[in-house]
Design an enzyme around this catalytic site. Structure first.
Site, PDB file in Angstrom:
ATOM      1  N   GLY A  24      62.786   7.275  33.967  1.00  0.00           N
ATOM      2  CA  GLY A  24      61.429   6.596  33.227  1.00  0.00           C
ATOM      3  C   GLY A  24      62.630   5.538  32.467  1.00  0.00           C
ATOM      4  O   GLY A  24      62.302   4.829  31.622  1.00  0.00           O
ATOM      5  N   GLY A  27      61.395   1.661  30.929  1.00  0.00           N
ATOM      6  CA  GLY A  27      60.988   2.307  29.368  1.00  0.00           C
ATOM      7  C   GLY A  27      61.163   1.848  28.047  1.00  0.00           C
ATOM      8  O   GLY A  27      62.724   2.376  28.108  1.00  0.00           O
ATOM      9  N   ALA A  30      63.016   5.349  26.851  1.00  0.00           N
ATOM     10  CA  ALA A  30      64.508   5.424  27.582  1.00  0.00           C
ATOM     11  C   ALA A  30      65.590   4.394  27.974  1.00  0.00           C
ATOM     12  O   ALA A  30      67.554   5.536  28.014  1.00  0.00           O
ATOM     13  CB  ALA A  30      63.873   5.745  29.296  1.00  0.00           C
ATOM     14  N   ARG A  49      61.170   3.748  39.425  1.00  0.00           N
ATOM     15  CA  ARG A  49      60.581   4.147  41.226  1.00  0.00           C
ATOM     16  C   ARG A  49      60.772   2.776  41.050  1.00  0.00           C
ATOM     17  O   ARG A  49      60.825   3.143  42.622  1.00  0.00           O
ATOM     18  CB  ARG A  49      59.390   3.724  40.491  1.00  0.00           C
ATOM     19  CG  ARG A  49      57.956   4.624  39.703  1.00  0.00           C
ATOM     20  CD  ARG A  49      56.852   4.277  40.122  1.00  0.00           C
ATOM     21  NE  ARG A  49      56.967   3.538  38.407  1.00  0.00           N
ATOM     22  CZ  ARG A  49      55.415   2.972  37.893  1.00  0.00           C
ATOM     23  NH1 ARG A  49      54.421   3.575  38.408  1.00  0.00           N
ATOM     24  NH2 ARG A  49      55.372   2.444  36.766  1.00  0.00           N
ATOM     25  N   ASP A  76      59.663   9.085  41.532  1.00  0.00           N
ATOM     26  CA  ASP A  76      58.404   8.986  41.147  1.00  0.00           C
ATOM     27  C   ASP A  76      58.100  10.119  40.750  1.00  0.00           C
ATOM     28  O   ASP A  76      57.946  11.306  41.373  1.00  0.00           O
ATOM     29  CB  ASP A  76      57.312   8.538  42.309  1.00  0.00           C
ATOM     30  CG  ASP A  76      56.228   7.555  41.676  1.00  0.00           C
ATOM     31  OD1 ASP A  76      55.542   8.760  41.344  1.00  0.00           O
ATOM     32  OD2 ASP A  76      56.097   6.280  42.002  1.00  0.00           O
ATOM     33  N   ALA A  97      60.493  10.441  31.243  1.00  0.00           N
ATOM     34  CA  ALA A  97      58.988   8.995  32.314  1.00  0.00           C
ATOM     35  C   ALA A  97      57.544   9.859  31.819  1.00  0.00           C
ATOM     36  O   ALA A  97      57.227  10.624  31.963  1.00  0.00           O
ATOM     37  CB  ALA A  97      59.567   8.804  33.709  1.00  0.00           C
ATOM     38  N   SER A  98      56.709   9.196  32.339  1.00  0.00           N
ATOM     39  CA  SER A  98      55.343   9.510  31.498  1.00  0.00           C
ATOM     40  C   SER A  98      54.262   8.263  31.730  1.00  0.00           C
ATOM     41  O   SER A  98      54.657   7.285  30.854  1.00  0.00           O
ATOM     42  CB  SER A  98      54.955  10.874  30.189  1.00  0.00           C
ATOM     43  OG  SER A  98      53.924  10.423  29.992  1.00  0.00           O
ATOM     44  N   LYS A 179      49.201  13.984  27.386  1.00  0.00           N
ATOM     45  CA  LYS A 179      50.754  13.979  26.181  1.00  0.00           C
ATOM     46  C   LYS A 179      50.072  15.598  26.427  1.00  0.00           C
ATOM     47  O   LYS A 179      51.513  16.198  25.880  1.00  0.00           O
ATOM     48  CB  LYS A 179      50.556  13.924  25.061  1.00  0.00           C
ATOM     49  CG  LYS A 179      50.681  12.030  25.428  1.00  0.00           C
ATOM     50  CD  LYS A 179      51.947  11.699  26.619  1.00  0.00           C
ATOM     51  CE  LYS A 179      52.731  11.918  25.554  1.00  0.00           C
ATOM     52  NZ  LYS A 179      54.449  11.120  27.085  1.00  0.00           N
ATOM     53  N   VAL A 208      53.750   6.929  16.570  1.00  0.00           N
ATOM     54  CA  VAL A 208      54.096   5.192  17.126  1.00  0.00           C
ATOM     55  C   VAL A 208      55.514   4.941  16.889  1.00  0.00           C
ATOM     56  O   VAL A 208      56.222   4.849  15.539  1.00  0.00           O
ATOM     57  CB  VAL A 208      53.058   4.429  16.432  1.00  0.00           C
ATOM     58  CG1 VAL A 208      53.434   2.342  16.887  1.00  0.00           C
ATOM     59  CG2 VAL A 208      51.722   4.696  16.668  1.00  0.00           C
TER      60      VAL A 208
END
Length: 365
Positions: A24, A27, A30, A49, A76, A97-98, A179, A208
């Site tokens: 990921g 993001g 990452a 992806r 993916d 990745a999530s 999660k 956060v």
């Protein structure tokens, strides 16, 4: 703004260069993990992806060391076996990745949240099982797997790594539930190895995450919060929501340290401190006192948020289980076991605004 704001820990410095797979990579978190790994001299196999989409990866390819030591792979979460190729030759996996979707339609919860999170974790760890070179997996989980409603154990409860979210279900706080279930799946697959596991699992649980984005296309909860505040959307009323908070560069450092630290084990709460939404606005106003920005004057009443919240991306279950409450966390485990030190989250807030202004993600306010 420096990507190197968090200095390398002794265990990171003493570990020689190796090859690490990071999932990921486009993001928010990452990207910072990749930047730190490259800075430490590692080779990175990054997955996303659509690596062919230049606009989503060009900020990664521009990082120091990327031209020599960053290789991008298409993968993916829903495609079983797609992580086999990027994992080849890697010593470590950092699985970031999530899906992150707070406001999701009830009929899309399983397809958009649960299946990618849970089955995606199983798919990635299935590839780990087929890759004998992998020694350790560092999983990005969340404090959402630790708690659901800050008062579920009483107003003054302090959460530790022993806690698991008892409130979230498939229909109540479904993101939190995704999660929790994804992390439980990871521990299940790790324990299935038996008493002599080939690969080790370490889990980082941030709340956060606040800090500077690496590109204009960076998405993140804190980016949205800062946009709301600096554009005046949080004036005159803002939700009275408390949250654990941590600098994104600390989160990246926690992953990279957990990857190599010989004593790293189990779960780690990664939170500097808990703050209210209004505290973020206050920090920004203090850093930019001459700005036209107006911090929130008061808290929006809960009844009003029940009415207008959904249209503003705040689902009613979030209003029920988050507004008017603040969670408290014990962050001593990561400090005690890995010698970790937290950056004051106010620095992350200020650096986020400065970088968002530079990237023109927000206009002068």
């Amino acid at each position: 703004m420096s990507l190197s704001k968090v200095a390398a820990y002794p265990e990171e410095k003493s570990h020689g260069p190796t090859t690490v797979c990071v999932t990921g990579v486009t993001g928010f978190v990452a990207g910072h993990v990749v930047a730190r790994l490259l800075e430490l001299g590692h080779t990175v196999h990054g997955t996303c992806r659509s690596p062919e989409r230049t606009e989503t990866v060009e900020h990664l390819q521009a990082l120091p060391g990327a031209s020599e030591r960053l290789k991008l792979f298409k993968a993916d979460l829903t495609d079983e076996g797609s992580y086999d190729e990027p994992l080849k030759g890697c010593t470590y996996l950092i699985h970031v990745a999530s899906p992150y979707i707070v406001a999701v339609k009830p009929n899309e919860i399983r397809a958009k949240l649960l299946d990618p999170a849970i089955n995606g974790t199983a798919n990635v760890l299935g590839s780990v099982a087929r890759t004998p070179s992998i020694q350790r997996v560092v999983l990005t989980s969340s404090c959402a797997s630790i708690y659901g409603n800050p008062h579920e154990y009483g107003k003054d409860h302090v959460y530790t790594e022993e806690n698991w979210n008892p409130t979230a279900t498939e229909t109540v706080l479904p993101y939190y539930y995704s999660k929790k279930m994804a992390e439980e799946k990871a521990w299940e697959l790790f324990k299935a190895q038996g008493d002599n596991p080939r690969w080790k699992l370490v889990v980082i649980n941030p709340a956060v995450i606040i800090g500077p984005p690496l590109s204009k296309r960076t998405d993140g909860e804190s980016i949205g919060i800062i946009k709301q505040i600096t554009t005046g959307k949080a004036y005159p009323l803002a939700p009275a929501m408390g949250m654990g908070s941590v600098d994104v560069r600390d989160v990246a450092a926690a992953h990279c340290l957990a990857m190599v630290h010989p004593g790293a084990q189990g779960r780690y709460i990664c939170v500097d401190r808990s703050i209210w939404f209004a505290d973020i606005a206050k920090t920004i106003k203090e850093a930019y006192p001459d700005s036209r920005m107006k911090p929130p004057l008061a808290s929006a009443p809960k009844w009003l948020l029940y009415i207008v919240g959904p249209s503003a991306g705040l689902p009613r279950d979030m209003v029920t289980h988050a507004v008017g409450m603040i969670p408290h966390f014990n962050n001593t485990k990561i400090q005690r076991e890995m010698g970790f030190k937290f950056t004051p989250v106010t620095e992350g807030i200020k650096d986020a605004v400065a970088e968002m202004l530079r990237l023109k993600l927000i206009q002068p306010f």
